[in-house]
Design an enzyme around this catalytic site. Structure first.
Site, short mmCIF file in Angstrom:
data_model
loop_
_atom_site.label_atom_id
_atom_site.label_comp_id
_atom_site.label_asym_id
_atom_site.label_seq_id
_atom_site.Cartn_x
_atom_site.Cartn_y
_atom_site.Cartn_z
N TYR A 1 4.55 29.52 47.88
CA TYR A 1 4.60 30.99 47.78
C TYR A 1 3.39 31.55 47.04
CZ TYR A 1 9.58 30.26 48.94
OH TYR A 1 10.75 29.87 49.53
N LYS B 1 9.38 24.18 44.55
CA LYS B 1 9.46 23.24 45.68
C LYS B 1 8.08 22.66 45.99
CE LYS B 1 12.56 26.71 47.69
NZ LYS B 1 11.93 28.00 47.39
N HIS C 1 10.33 20.91 50.05
CA HIS C 1 10.48 22.18 50.78
C HIS C 1 10.85 21.99 52.25
CE1 HIS C 1 8.86 26.59 50.49
NE2 HIS C 1 9.86 26.51 51.33
N1 LIG Z 1 13.36 26.91 51.54
C1 LIG Z 1 12.84 27.65 52.50
O1 LIG Z 1 12.23 27.18 53.47
C2 LIG Z 1 13.02 29.14 52.41
C3 LIG Z 1 12.77 29.94 53.53
C4 LIG Z 1 12.98 31.30 53.41
C5 LIG Z 1 13.41 31.83 52.20
N2 LIG Z 1 13.61 31.03 51.11
C6 LIG Z 1 14.05 31.58 49.80
O2 LIG Z 1 15.11 32.51 50.03
C7 LIG Z 1 14.74 33.77 49.50
C8 LIG Z 1 15.38 34.91 50.27
O3 LIG Z 1 15.06 34.86 51.63
P1 LIG Z 1 14.05 35.89 52.34
O4 LIG Z 1 12.94 36.20 51.41
O5 LIG Z 1 13.76 35.31 53.66
O6 LIG Z 1 14.85 37.21 52.60
P2 LIG Z 1 16.27 37.90 52.29
O7 LIG Z 1 16.63 37.73 50.86
O8 LIG Z 1 17.21 37.47 53.34
O9 LIG Z 1 15.86 39.42 52.58
C9 LIG Z 1 14.84 40.03 51.83
C10 LIG Z 1 14.50 41.37 52.47
O10 LIG Z 1 15.59 42.28 52.30
C11 LIG Z 1 15.16 43.40 51.52
N3 LIG Z 1 16.28 43.73 50.62
C12 LIG Z 1 16.78 42.97 49.62
N4 LIG Z 1 17.85 43.56 49.08
C13 LIG Z 1 18.04 44.73 49.75
C14 LIG Z 1 18.98 45.77 49.65
N5 LIG Z 1 19.95 45.72 48.75
N6 LIG Z 1 18.87 46.82 50.50
C15 LIG Z 1 17.87 46.87 51.42
N7 LIG Z 1 16.95 45.91 51.57
C16 LIG Z 1 17.03 44.83 50.73
C17 LIG Z 1 13.92 42.96 50.78
O11 LIG Z 1 13.06 44.06 50.54
P3 LIG Z 1 12.66 44.54 49.06
O12 LIG Z 1 12.01 43.37 48.38
O13 LIG Z 1 11.73 45.66 49.29
O14 LIG Z 1 13.94 44.96 48.38
C18 LIG Z 1 13.31 42.03 51.82
O15 LIG Z 1 12.62 42.75 52.81
C19 LIG Z 1 13.21 33.72 49.58
O16 LIG Z 1 12.60 34.76 48.86
C20 LIG Z 1 12.94 32.34 49.10
O17 LIG Z 1 13.06 32.26 47.68
C21 LIG Z 1 13.43 29.70 51.22
#
Ligand SMILES: NC(=O)c1ccc[n+]([C@@H]2O[C@H](COP(=O)([O-])OP(=O)(O)OC[C@H]3O[C@@H](n4cnc5c(N)ncnc54)[C@H](OP(=O)(O)O)[C@@H]3O)[C@@H](O)[C@H]2O)c1
Length: 283
Positions: free
Chosen positions: A53, A78, A111
């Protein structure tokens, strides 16, 4: 499930806060530092980052700015895909600690199971990395060890040489993307399932079906998805850089989705995209 400070217990007895802050796509610098500080201020005690990241330094800065005691926080990072050898695991781990400004991490994950550069020898590469992680675990530099994006065949290969079993598999889980067989297998082997992209990386907000459920309960779409995740027994790590949204995303302990609504949300296939195939990723 009414306790906002709810935790899960990992296989080695360590408590892990049941909701974490995701930081993928949280830009390095002030945005990430402030996001982490804000999250801690509104009650998060679990932060998820990764070498890939590019924001470990700012995550560390946010932790310092919050003034929180180290032992009150659960920090995950990770291993990035380029680092799948024993030596690179060790050196990149030291760099992660340095960047985070920490002397241990609470959870360290591989990861991805099958990086492009190691595709012809991923089993051996994971075994080597795991050995290094086990040493760091025994040295107290990592409090819990786990994997991410591992499917059953990746876990089975790892079990051939692992002395310590993975305690977590962090995979894509959200309404409509439930990876049932993998979840069953991982649980059978004592793992906690962390739900990454619990809001479908924002895609759930376009779903009229989830919108309907949210209206019914007088909650937001995000709150419904995160509550669904907890009731499924998953550990969601929603990402946000907005303090109000972070606070709202944690405020999911005063309502309960009915069995029918749980089933309905679970069955909304592909509203937020399916799980990636880790054997096919272009990185
Ligand atoms: N291990 C892996 O391969 C892997 C892959 C993907 C993700 N991850 C981890 O999982 C975490 C979460 O997944 P993700 O980043 O894919 O996305 P997510 O948490 O599913 O969604 C995040 C999105 O939703 C928005 N959001 C969050 N809360 C909100 C609310 N209450 N109302 C409206 N919009 C909202 C955020 O915008 P704003 O920031 O503007 O609020 C952002 O655009 C990652 O950040 C990472 O730490 C790991």
């Amino acid at each position: 499930m009414k306790d906002p400070d709810m935790t899960y217990t990992l296989a080695n007895g360590i408590q892990i806060p049941a909701i974490g802050l995701g930081t993928w796509q949280t830009p390095d610098g002030e945005i990430a530092a402030n996001a982490v500080k804000d999250a801690i201020e509104v009650g998060y005690r679990h932060i998820d980052t990764a070498q890939a990241y590019g924001n470990e330094r700012s995550v560390g800065e946010g932790i310092r700015r919050s003034g929180i005691k180290r032992e009150e926080l659960f920090v995950t990072t990770k291993l990035t895909n380029d680092n799948h050898t024993y030596e690179l695991m060790m050196s990149s781990f030291e760099q992660s600690l340095k960047d985070l400004g920490l002397d241990y991490v609470d959870l360290f994950l591989i990861h991805w199971p099958n990086p492009l550069n190691f595709r012809d020898r991923w089993q051996k590469a994971n075994a080597e990395v795991w050995k290094a992680m086990e040493e760091l675990y025994k040295d107290g530099k990592i409090r819990a060890v786990g994997v991410s994006n591992f499917k059953q065949h990746h876990l089975e290969a790892l079990f051939d040489t692992a002395e310590i079993m993975p305690m977590v598999d962090q995979i894509r889980l959200c309404p409509g993307c439930t990876q049932d067989e993998l979840v069953r297998f991982a649980r059978k082997h004592g793992m906690i399932l962390e739900a990454y992209s619990p809001l479908g990386t924002g895609k759930v907000f376009d779903s009229v079906e989830v919108h309907g459920i949210a209206d019914k309960y007088g909650k937001s779409i995000a709150q419904v998805c995160l509550r669904w995740s907890l009731q499924m027994g998953f550990l969601p790590i929603p990402k946000s850089v907005n303090k109000e949204r972070m606070a709202a995303n944690k405020d999911v302990f005063d309502f309960e989705l009915s069995d029918d609504d749980m089933e309905y949300l679970t069955g909304l296939h592909e509203i937020a995209g399916g799980a990636p195939n880790p054997d096919n990723m272009p990185f």
